[in-house]
Design an enzyme around this catalytic site. Structure first.
Site, PDB file in Angstrom:
ATOM      1  N   SER A  84       0.834  -1.200   0.000  1.00  0.00           N
ATOM      2  CA  SER A  84       0.000   0.000   0.000  1.00  0.00           C
ATOM      3  C   SER A  84       0.876   1.261   0.000  1.00  0.00           C
ATOM      4  CB  SER A  84      -0.964  -0.055   1.185  1.00  0.00           C
ATOM      5  OG  SER A  84      -2.046   0.825   1.015  1.00  0.00           O
ATOM      6  N   ASP A 172      -1.827  14.139  12.984  1.00  0.00           N
ATOM      7  CA  ASP A 172      -1.956  15.478  12.403  1.00  0.00           C
ATOM      8  C   ASP A 172      -1.223  15.565  11.070  1.00  0.00           C
ATOM      9  OD1 ASP A 172      -3.463  16.264  14.553  1.00  0.00           O
ATOM     10  OD2 ASP A 172      -1.826  17.293  15.584  1.00  0.00           O
ATOM     11  N   HIS A 231      -7.391  -6.188   0.425  1.00  0.00           N
ATOM     12  CA  HIS A 231      -6.263  -5.255   0.401  1.00  0.00           C
ATOM     13  C   HIS A 231      -5.181  -5.649   1.415  1.00  0.00           C
ATOM     14  CE1 HIS A 231      -4.048  -1.594  -0.209  1.00  0.00           C
ATOM     15  NE2 HIS A 231      -4.217  -1.197   1.042  1.00  0.00           N
TER      16      HIS A 231
END
Length: 253
Positions: A84, A172, A231
């Site tokens: 990924s 963040d 996945h």
């Protein structure tokens, strides 16, 4: 440099495994230990993940540079596996520093931009009241409010520092850089080395229409699928994933 976990004897040929978004090198422990019978396995925590450093820059160029440093520290060339997000970083490294990559395995991702978002998972983790978490199941129970899949709940809680009452993820920075994470940089070059794109049969991440783009960048690309996997193919079908990886590595040896 990235924090790394290693398995096996340093005299064996090195293989670097780059995990995906929200993961860590620990996620690959079972496969890494099994491969260590014939390989020196290096499983780094990518930046903003696990025990590695945090940075505002989560671009694929930066992540590829991180992987290049790891390979340079272990002889200068390695087989490279990426899943990924880690697969995209591995592809960029292979295109930019082809001599560092002996062979490339890309797990369930393509060198294209995707339109779906991973932001709901960040919001789910942000919503966990860590002051009420004494064990991983406490966090999983809270995650269940927005993440139904128990496998994903367990996966996310692996990145939880329970004693420190914090996530081992720079949520963040990952949120800020999400457009780059879902995209793929404009990049020139070709990687001429042996390449395997290994996908989950139940996944739609590597579609047939992506093959022309893949072959333009990776002309020696081969394609294989694990029929029963989605996945998260290495977690869902670890033995089949390992067997496919071994077969490919033995072929290119």
């Amino acid at each position: 440099m990235l924090n790394t976990l290693t398995h096996g004897h340093e005299g064996h040929p090195p293989i670097v495994i780059a995990h995906g978004l929200y993961g860590s090198g620990r996620n690959w422990g079972v496969i890494a230990k099994r491969l260590s019978d014939s390989r020196f396995v290096i499983a780094p925590d990518m930046r903003n993940h696990g025990e590695s450093f945090w940075s505002d820059d989560h671009s694929y160029g930066a992540m590829a540079g991180d992987l290049g440093e790891v390979i340079a520290a272990h002889g200068g060339q390695a087989d490279l596996v990426g899943h990924s997000m880690g697969g995209k970083a591995a592809m960029v490294l292979a295109l930019q520093q082809p001599d560092a990559v002996r062979s490339l395995v890309v797990a369930d991702i393509a060198p294209v931009a995707y339109t779906h978002s991973q932001m709901p998972f960040i919001e789910a983790m942000r919503a966990v009241d860590l002051s009420r978490v004494e064990k991983r199941s406490d966090a999983a129970e809270q995650l269940a409010a927005s993440v139904e899949d128990k496998t994903l709940q367990a996966f996310f809680t692996q990145s939880l520092d329970i004693k420190g009452k914090r996530w081992r993820l720079n949520l963040d920075a990952l949120a800020d850089q999400m457009p780059q994470i879902m995209g793929f940089p404009e990049i020139e070059g070709r990687y001429e080395g042996p390449t395997l794109f290994l996908s989950g049969g139940q996944s739609d991440y590597v579609l047939p229409e992506y093959r022309a783009r893949i072959r333009a960048l990776f002309p020696r690309a081969r394609f294989a699928r694990l029929p029963g996997a989605g996945h998260w193919l290495h977690a869902e079908e670890p033995r089949d994933f390992e067997a496919s990886l071994r077969a490919f590595l033995n072929h290119v040896s």
